[in-house]
Write a protein that holds these residues in place. Sequence first.
Motif, short mmCIF file in Angstrom:
data_model
loop_
_atom_site.label_atom_id
_atom_site.label_comp_id
_atom_site.label_asym_id
_atom_site.label_seq_id
_atom_site.Cartn_x
_atom_site.Cartn_y
_atom_site.Cartn_z
N ALA A 318 45.40 87.28 -5.23
CA ALA A 318 46.52 87.86 -6.24
C ALA A 318 45.77 88.43 -7.06
O ALA A 318 46.28 89.73 -7.58
CB ALA A 318 47.30 86.61 -6.71
N ALA A 319 44.57 88.09 -7.74
CA ALA A 319 43.87 88.89 -8.51
C ALA A 319 43.30 90.17 -7.96
O ALA A 319 43.38 91.30 -8.85
CB ALA A 319 42.59 88.05 -8.83
N GLY A 320 42.99 90.19 -6.59
CA GLY A 320 42.56 91.45 -6.09
C GLY A 320 43.81 92.40 -6.21
O GLY A 320 43.71 93.55 -6.43
N ALA A 321 44.65 92.01 -5.64
CA ALA A 321 46.24 92.86 -5.68
C ALA A 321 46.24 93.36 -7.09
O ALA A 321 46.88 94.44 -7.54
CB ALA A 321 47.31 92.09 -5.10
N GLN A 322 46.27 92.43 -8.11
CA GLN A 322 46.52 92.60 -9.43
C GLN A 322 45.43 93.74 -9.98
O GLN A 322 45.69 94.74 -10.54
CB GLN A 322 46.40 91.62 -10.31
CG GLN A 322 46.92 91.90 -11.79
CD GLN A 322 47.08 90.56 -12.56
OE1 GLN A 322 46.69 89.51 -12.22
NE2 GLN A 322 47.54 90.66 -13.81
N LEU A 323 44.18 93.43 -9.40
CA LEU A 323 43.13 94.54 -9.67
C LEU A 323 43.39 95.74 -9.51
O LEU A 323 43.22 96.87 -10.01
CB LEU A 323 41.89 93.96 -9.35
CG LEU A 323 40.32 94.77 -9.66
CD1 LEU A 323 40.30 94.88 -11.07
CD2 LEU A 323 39.25 93.98 -9.09
N GLY A 324 43.84 95.88 -7.96
CA GLY A 324 44.08 97.09 -7.45
C GLY A 324 45.27 97.73 -8.33
O GLY A 324 45.01 99.13 -8.50
N THR A 325 46.19 96.88 -8.80
CA THR A 325 47.41 97.62 -9.54
C THR A 325 46.81 98.00 -10.92
O THR A 325 46.81 99.18 -11.31
CB THR A 325 48.45 96.41 -9.81
OG1 THR A 325 48.79 96.21 -8.52
CG2 THR A 325 49.51 97.09 -10.67
N LEU A 326 45.91 97.18 -11.54
CA LEU A 326 45.08 97.54 -12.70
C LEU A 326 44.20 98.61 -12.76
O LEU A 326 44.24 99.56 -13.51
CB LEU A 326 44.27 96.31 -13.14
CG LEU A 326 45.10 95.19 -13.72
CD1 LEU A 326 44.36 93.93 -14.03
CD2 LEU A 326 46.10 95.44 -14.87
N GLN A 327 43.39 98.99 -11.37
CA GLN A 327 42.70 100.04 -11.22
C GLN A 327 43.69 101.29 -11.38
O GLN A 327 43.28 102.25 -11.84
CB GLN A 327 41.90 99.81 -10.16
CG GLN A 327 40.69 98.81 -9.91
CD GLN A 327 40.23 98.55 -8.79
OE1 GLN A 327 40.50 99.08 -7.70
NE2 GLN A 327 38.92 98.09 -8.97
N GLN A 328 44.71 101.28 -10.42
CA GLN A 328 45.67 102.39 -10.33
C GLN A 328 46.13 102.77 -11.97
O GLN A 328 46.18 103.79 -12.41
CB GLN A 328 46.78 102.18 -9.52
CG GLN A 328 46.42 102.12 -7.96
CD GLN A 328 47.66 101.72 -7.24
OE1 GLN A 328 48.57 101.52 -7.60
NE2 GLN A 328 47.39 101.43 -5.85
N HIS A 329 46.79 101.40 -12.71
CA HIS A 329 47.00 101.79 -14.00
C HIS A 329 45.89 102.42 -14.94
O HIS A 329 46.09 103.39 -15.67
CB HIS A 329 47.48 100.33 -14.51
CG HIS A 329 48.22 100.73 -15.92
ND1 HIS A 329 49.38 101.45 -16.08
CD2 HIS A 329 48.01 100.06 -17.01
CE1 HIS A 329 49.72 101.06 -17.24
NE2 HIS A 329 48.98 100.41 -17.92
N SER A 330 44.60 101.92 -14.65
CA SER A 330 43.58 102.33 -15.52
C SER A 330 43.35 103.59 -15.17
O SER A 330 43.23 104.53 -16.01
CB SER A 330 42.24 101.42 -15.09
OG SER A 330 41.11 102.06 -15.65
N GLU A 331 43.29 104.24 -13.90
CA GLU A 331 43.11 105.51 -13.49
C GLU A 331 44.19 106.42 -14.13
O GLU A 331 44.09 107.49 -14.82
CB GLU A 331 43.36 105.68 -12.11
CG GLU A 331 41.99 105.23 -11.19
CD GLU A 331 42.30 105.30 -9.83
OE1 GLU A 331 43.06 105.80 -9.24
OE2 GLU A 331 41.31 105.01 -9.08
N THR A 332 45.39 105.88 -14.25
CA THR A 332 46.68 106.50 -14.78
C THR A 332 46.38 106.62 -16.31
O THR A 332 46.54 107.82 -16.96
CB THR A 332 47.77 105.70 -14.56
OG1 THR A 332 48.20 105.68 -13.17
CG2 THR A 332 49.23 106.62 -15.21
#
Length: 512
Positions: A318-332
């Motif tokens: 779940a953290a990996g999935a959230q991390l992916g989302t956060l990375q995308q959000h971070s890039e945004t």
Amino acid sequence: MAEGLTPGNATAPSLEGRHPVPCISASSFWVPKHIPESAWLEHGPFAFWLIEAAKPRCLVELGTHNGYSYFAFCQAVKQLGLETKCHAIDSWQGDEHAGFYGEEVFQLVSGINAQDYASFSRLTRSFFQEALQQFEDGSIDLLHIDGRHTYEDVLEDYSSWRPKLSERGVVLFHDTRVRERGFGVFRLWAEIAEAHPSFEFHHGHGLGVLAVGPEIPPGLRPLFSSDPAEREAIRAAYERLGAAVSQHYQLATAARDQALEDHSAELETVREQLSEHSVALSGARQALAAGQQEQEELGRRLREAEERADNAEASLQAAGAQLGTLQQHSETLQEHARALRRTAEVLRAELLEQTRLSEQQNNMIALLTGQEQAARETLRQLQQSTLWRSMGPVRRGLALIPEPVRRRMRGRSGTIQPALPAPPGHFPAAAAPPTASLPDAGEMPALPSPDHNRDKGAQEVAAVSSSRPEPLPWPPRRISTNGSDMTRRLCIFSFYDPHGVVDDYVVYLLEK
């Protein structure tokens, strides 16, 4: 085996060393295979000879107990190769004479029968009267009655089973010499022994042999027809043979007892060792129990650790999935931050420009404010001047002139205005109107009054400028009234403040 008796010897002992004893054969010297404790023990040799002599087709025993007499009959049948059918009938519960016993007795008898004699022997577990219907009348050649020993019981057994005997039937009665504890077999034997051919052994509690059928088996005739001397010899021979069996049993029992004692001592040693082993085993069991508890605890901890690991793995996923989302959000957010930085740079540049313009505007405002104050001061001085007061009627007269006419008049004259910026829209943006600097107060000329009688000197200064972009009809200049060649010219001048026209008035300019 007793002294002078050898199993398998075919020659019978002689009476007083001169005549052979009848009713003795090689089978009389057989050793019983199964020798349990029994009151019938000393009659085993006779049982072997009886089966050989009578050769019964059907044998029935009432009261088998531990099976000594019955298995002696069966051993003889088997060793002689006869076709005799053997039946043992008993409840295997015991009685007041034989004693009561448990199930282990029947289990022992049943085991021996199944192992050695099952092909021709059958055990019937029932009471005697219940088993009667299993046999036809006249079918039994040899009947052994050894059940309950009261007179009434023995009489009932004999009377009820008598019809089942064949024409060559023979009946055996045990305990014919016992006269105690309510035994009554001797009474019945005394009643029937005289009525039929019979023979009685006195040893081993007594055994009566009775031929009830009209046909006596040929092998038994010597027994029943023997004279008293022969009978005594027969009794003595079988007593000695029975004693040998009893001695064999005693020796076997003694050896068994000695072995049992040895085994008991050994068993005691084993028990002590077992006790020690039990203590050690108890400690081992306790250690095992503790180990099992520890193992269970470790198993529980392992299950908990596995469960935590599963939960951690799920959380990690779940953290990996959230991390992916956060990375995308971070890039945004980073892209947005870069855009904001660019916007900030633009806004900073604009702010700097605005600051510069604001400073310029502040400087302009300060300048304009100073100019306004100077203009107001000038206007105040002008309005307080004699010229301004003397031109009041002119201004009021001009106010009566229509606006179009005044515009035409303005087109032919210059305009006197203070050193203030023109109102918005008054001058074109391409070129600001020139402004004449006001002279110092000491340089201002004195204009004549309307009646030309007073000379005020040089007191006012006006700036002359054009209301149009083209040049004025004359350039601005400093004037003075010195009474010399001066020409008067009528001009209409307008004074402006930052909000519009203040007033129009007419002045006379003097020119040379």
